[in-house]
Write an enzyme that holds these catalytic residues in place. Structure first.
Site, PDB file in Angstrom:
ATOM      1  CE1 TYR A 141      -2.689  -2.777   0.069  1.00 50.93           C
ATOM      2  CE2 TYR A 141      -3.528  -2.532   2.500  1.00 50.93           C
ATOM      3  CZ  TYR A 141      -3.764  -2.993   1.366  1.00 50.93           C
ATOM      4  OH  TYR A 141      -4.934  -4.567   1.434  1.00 50.93           O
ATOM      5  CE  LYS A 190       1.368 -18.055  -2.126  1.00 49.24           C
ATOM      6  NZ  LYS A 190       1.205 -19.108  -1.595  1.00 49.24           N
ATOM      7  CG  ASP A 222      -1.650 -19.790   0.095  1.00 53.74           C
ATOM      8  OD1 ASP A 222      -1.005 -19.964   1.030  1.00 53.74           O
ATOM      9  OD2 ASP A 222      -1.472 -20.994  -0.847  1.00 53.74           O
ATOM     10  CG  ASP A 246      -6.873  -3.865   3.815  1.00 48.18           C
ATOM     11  OD1 ASP A 246      -7.929  -3.961   5.095  1.00 48.18           O
ATOM     12  OD2 ASP A 246      -6.697  -3.999   2.920  1.00 48.18           O
ATOM     13  CG  ASP A 250     -11.844  -6.378   6.607  1.00 49.75           C
ATOM     14  OD1 ASP A 250     -11.372  -5.244   7.799  1.00 49.75           O
ATOM     15  OD2 ASP A 250     -12.430  -5.951   5.278  1.00 49.75           O
TER      16      ASP A 250
END
Ligand code: NAD
Length: 363
Positions: A141, A190, A222, A246, A250
């Site tokens: 970001y 990852k 994942d 992020d 959620d």
């Protein structure tokens, strides 16, 4: 102790839920012999209306001069057509970087009796108590980005970049937090694909040597996403970079149910920022039916992380659990036909329970 805070009620239901959180803080201050000083300032749409700036200079000054900041929510349909820099959300993003808060803490707890709020089966979600520690000021970001080329042949690039120092500081926060919980930390990356993740893993391993009592494991993002819905109780603290955090935070919020219940903290910088995770909920604003518990639990996090007042924080959290266990429900938590309480009634129920706990400390 002086509990010196700035409140930024903001827009929509923000002022309604912040009022209840401040009410609870007053009860705590009275009961535990602290002095509470609250300075209220504008942010978001409220600030745009008052001064055409979603984060006015006097708001920043007040926040930086406080021990902590408690925010309600920002945004609303009235501001949707404003240019990006003048959107209410721009004020919040700017505030986070002004305060230099790089560690975002999002607990997701399945409280007893609220298993039915989860889309998962009760036996899977029962007992879930996860704290997601998300790096907030780096990664994809904040990396370099560009879009080049002519229409139809354009190419867009975003960059996920992390320095060792950035990884080290967020890892330390996560290990410290794990040390005060179940001593279990899962670092999510990852590393089978990304260089930034390989560095992340290496630095996290290095920091872990300072915390031998914390059991560290690594998981690919994942697999972590899958495990969060299939075995959420296996997690204690999850440490991860900005974008993965992020998404996973959620997801964890959805796993335990209502948006209105979940608090957050952003710490590590000059002054901590505490806010419920929900937005301004314009659809129910002004009706007195918003759930104030996310804001109240954010106030508990404020006491714990910015003022080291663990007993006070825990007494708010216990009061919330008791009020819910007694069956009191705001509209968003209620089953069909169940009696509901208003925003201020819920605030008063929690305040009353906090008062009782202080008077009978054996609780
Ligand atoms: P939202 O979180 O405001 O609302 C989503 C749904 O959940 C709505 O139906 C709402 O009524 C309900 N809800 C949310 N909080 C609740 C509470 N405390 N009690 C009971 N019900 C609650 O998300 P949205 O509708 O996507 O966004 C509305 C506005 O809020 C937008 O302008 C958005 O940009 C902004 N927003 C702000 C923040 C923030 O301030 N941190 C976060 C998310 C969205």
């Amino acid at each position: 102790m002086l509990i010196n805070i700035t409140t930024l009620p903001g827009d929509g239901i923000g002022p309604e839920v912040t009022e209840q959180a401040v009410h609870v803080l007053h009860v705590i201050a009275d009961g535990f012999g602290h002095q509470l000083k609250v300075t209220e300032k504008n942010i978001g749409g409220a600030a745009l209306v008052a001064s055409n700036d979603p984060l006015p200079p006097d708001t920043i000054q007040s926040c930086l001069a406080s021990g902590a900041v408690l925010l309600g929510a920002v945004g609303g349909p009235a501001f949707d057509s404003y240019p990006a820099k003048l959107r209410p959300e721009a004020g919040l993003l700017r505030l986070r970087s002004e305060l230099d808060v790089f560690a975002n803490l999002r607990p997701a707890i399945c409280l007893e009796g609220l298993e039915s709020l989860s889309p998962l089966r009760a036996e899977i979600v029962r007992g879930t108590d996860v704290l997601i520690v998300r790096e907030l000021l780096g990664g994809l970001y904040f990396g370099e980005r560009s879009t080049k080329g002519d229409s139809g042949r354009r190419r867009a690039v975003d960059t996920m970049a992390y320095s060792e120092a950035e990884i080290e500081r967020i890892a330390r926060v996560a290990f410290e937090l794990a040390r005060h919980r179940k001593n279990k930390l899962t670092s999510v990356d990852k590393a089978n694909v990304l260089d930034s993740s390989r560095l992340w893993r290496e630095v996290v391993n290095r920091v872990s040597r300072e915390f031998p009592e914390v059991q560290l494991s690594h998981m690919y993002v994942d697999s972590a996403a899958m495990a969060l819905v299939s075995r959420p109780t296996q997690f204690d603290v999850i440490l991860t970079e900005n974008m993965f955090g992020d998404i996973l935070s959620d997801q964890a919020g959805a796993v335990v149910g209502s948006l209105g219940l979940l608090p957050s903290a952003s710490i590590g910088g000059k002054v901590g920022l505490y806010e419920p995770i929900h937005g301004s909920a314009p659809d129910i604003a002004g009706q007195g039916i918003a759930n104030p518990l996310g804001a109240i639990l954010s106030a508990a996090m404020l006491l714990r992380h910015s003022f080291q007042l663990e007993v006070e924080a825990a007494s708010i959290e216990a009061a919330v659990r008791e009020v819910l266990a007694e069956g009191h429900r705001s509209r968003d938590l209620a089953a069909k036909g169940q009696r509901t309480v208003t925003t201020s009634e819920m605030g008063e129920l929690v305040s009353g329970r906090v008062r009782e706990r202080i008077q009978t400390p054996a609780n």
